[in-house]
Write a protein that holds these residues in place. Structure first.
Motif, short mmCIF file in Angstrom:
data_model
loop_
_atom_site.label_atom_id
_atom_site.label_comp_id
_atom_site.label_asym_id
_atom_site.label_seq_id
_atom_site.Cartn_x
_atom_site.Cartn_y
_atom_site.Cartn_z
N UNK A 193 0.83 -1.21 0.00
CA UNK A 193 0.00 0.00 0.00
C UNK A 193 0.86 1.25 0.00
N UNK A 194 1.83 1.33 0.92
CA UNK A 194 2.58 2.57 1.05
C UNK A 194 3.59 2.79 -0.07
N UNK A 203 1.33 6.41 -4.16
CA UNK A 203 2.26 7.52 -3.89
C UNK A 203 2.12 8.59 -4.96
N UNK A 204 2.52 9.84 -4.66
CA UNK A 204 2.90 10.33 -3.32
C UNK A 204 1.66 10.59 -2.48
N UNK A 250 -3.88 10.17 4.12
CA UNK A 250 -4.63 11.43 4.22
C UNK A 250 -4.94 12.00 2.85
N UNK A 251 -5.83 13.00 2.83
CA UNK A 251 -6.15 13.68 1.59
C UNK A 251 -7.31 14.64 1.76
N UNK A 252 -7.48 15.54 0.79
CA UNK A 252 -8.62 16.48 0.78
C UNK A 252 -9.82 15.79 0.14
N UNK A 299 4.87 11.66 1.20
CA UNK A 299 5.38 10.38 1.68
C UNK A 299 5.39 9.37 0.55
N UNK A 300 6.49 8.66 0.44
CA UNK A 300 6.62 7.58 -0.53
C UNK A 300 6.67 6.26 0.25
N UNK A 301 7.26 5.21 -0.32
CA UNK A 301 7.31 3.94 0.36
C UNK A 301 8.40 3.89 1.42
N UNK A 302 8.26 2.97 2.37
CA UNK A 302 9.27 2.79 3.40
C UNK A 302 9.47 4.04 4.22
N UNK A 303 10.73 4.46 4.37
CA UNK A 303 11.07 5.68 5.11
C UNK A 303 11.33 6.86 4.19
#
Length: 284
Positions: free
Chosen positions: A84-85, A89-90, A113-115, A257-261
């Motif tokens: 998922x993460x 993306x992003x 999150x999102x609008x 935010x993308x994948x992982x860290x």
């Protein structure tokens, strides 16, 4: 047309499509390289595929487009967090401040999150459960008083903002621990974070528990209604009184935010208007 001619035409069209995709890939790469090394500058470039017309195929740049090249997997129960993460993306990051009934300030970032709408303005974010099913402090506080401040996370304070996602005890003030600056809100109890250039005072519109296949609550979706905006003057744009108020994205240096860290920044942009709307865009 003979069968050999059809084959030749088909292969020629396929090679042309692949070549077009490769050209776009190399062009985009050059554009990224052009702005790399200047993180404080957002560069506006021309949109890709300037000669594209409606109905023209736009293949991927990987050298093949057959469905056999896809790897498919069913989701049958269980978590697929890494997928998922890294795939969706992003993702914008909602940096949320709340306050407990005992007056302890909490801050945490949420990339689910999102609008969701603009009338009324609704920002959605999801608070996942801790291991063992325990609620996070953010959710506890929102359920207690229904108030929060959502901030846009920018690169100039990314280290401090990222620190707030640590697993601190409920009695610890994450904003203070991270060295962020609390300032009073106007319509809600939780403080705003001065470092953020866009701050949204919000009240709880509604919430929805999300359950897995076993019926266990794994996250709670929060719909937060914005009741007041605070926009730093250096990113505020009244468009010389000729249009609606907007935010200057090139000054915001927003973090996604993308994948992982991995976090991402916006380094180059281009305009690509909707075909059914004026180039100046929607006004309301």
């Amino acid at each position: 047309m003979s069968s050999s001619s059809v084959v030749a035409f088909t292969l020629g069209a396929s090679f042309a499509s692949i070549a077009s995709a490769v050209v776009f890939f190399l062009r985009a790469r050059r554009q990224v390289q052009k702005v790399r090394g200047s993180p404080d500058q957002v560069v506006e470039v021309q949109p890709p595929h300037p000669t594209w017309t409606a109905g023209q195929k736009q293949p991927n740049p990987f050298g093949h487009s057959r469905t056999v090249s896809f790897r498919s997997t069913d989701v049958v129960g269980g978590s697929c967090y890494p997928l998922v993460i890294s795939a969706y993306i992003p993702r914008p990051i909602a940096l949320v401040s709340t306050i407990s009934k005992n007056g302890v300030v909490n801050m945490a970032p949420f990339s689910y999150s999102g609008a969701m709408s603009h009338d009324p303005p609704i920002i959605a974010f999801s608070v996942c459960r801790k291991p063992g099913g325990m609620k996070k402090d953010t959710l506890d506080n929102i359920e207690e008083n229904g108030e929060m401040v959502i901030h846009i996370m920018s690169e100039w304070f990314v280290n401090a903002a990222n620190l707030t996602c640590s697993n601190f005890p409920p009695e610890q003030d994450e904003m203070k621990t991270a060295g962020l600056t609390p300032i009073p809100s106007v319509s809600v109890l939780p403080p705003r974070c001065e470092e953020s250039a866009v701050q949204m005072e919000c009240k709880l519109h509604s919430k929805q528990d999300i359950k897995n296949a076993a019926g266990k609550v794994t996250a709670t979706l929060i719909l937060a209604e914005v009741v007041m905006w605070h926009i730093h003057e250096d990113v505020y744009d009244d468009n010389s009184g000729q249009g609606p108020t907007t935010v200057k994205h090139d000054n915001l240096h927003v973090i996604s935010r993308l994948g992982g860290n991995t976090y991402g920044t916006t380094t180059y942009v281009y305009d690509l208007p909707r075909p059914d709307r004026p180039k100046t865009g929607r006004k309301v």
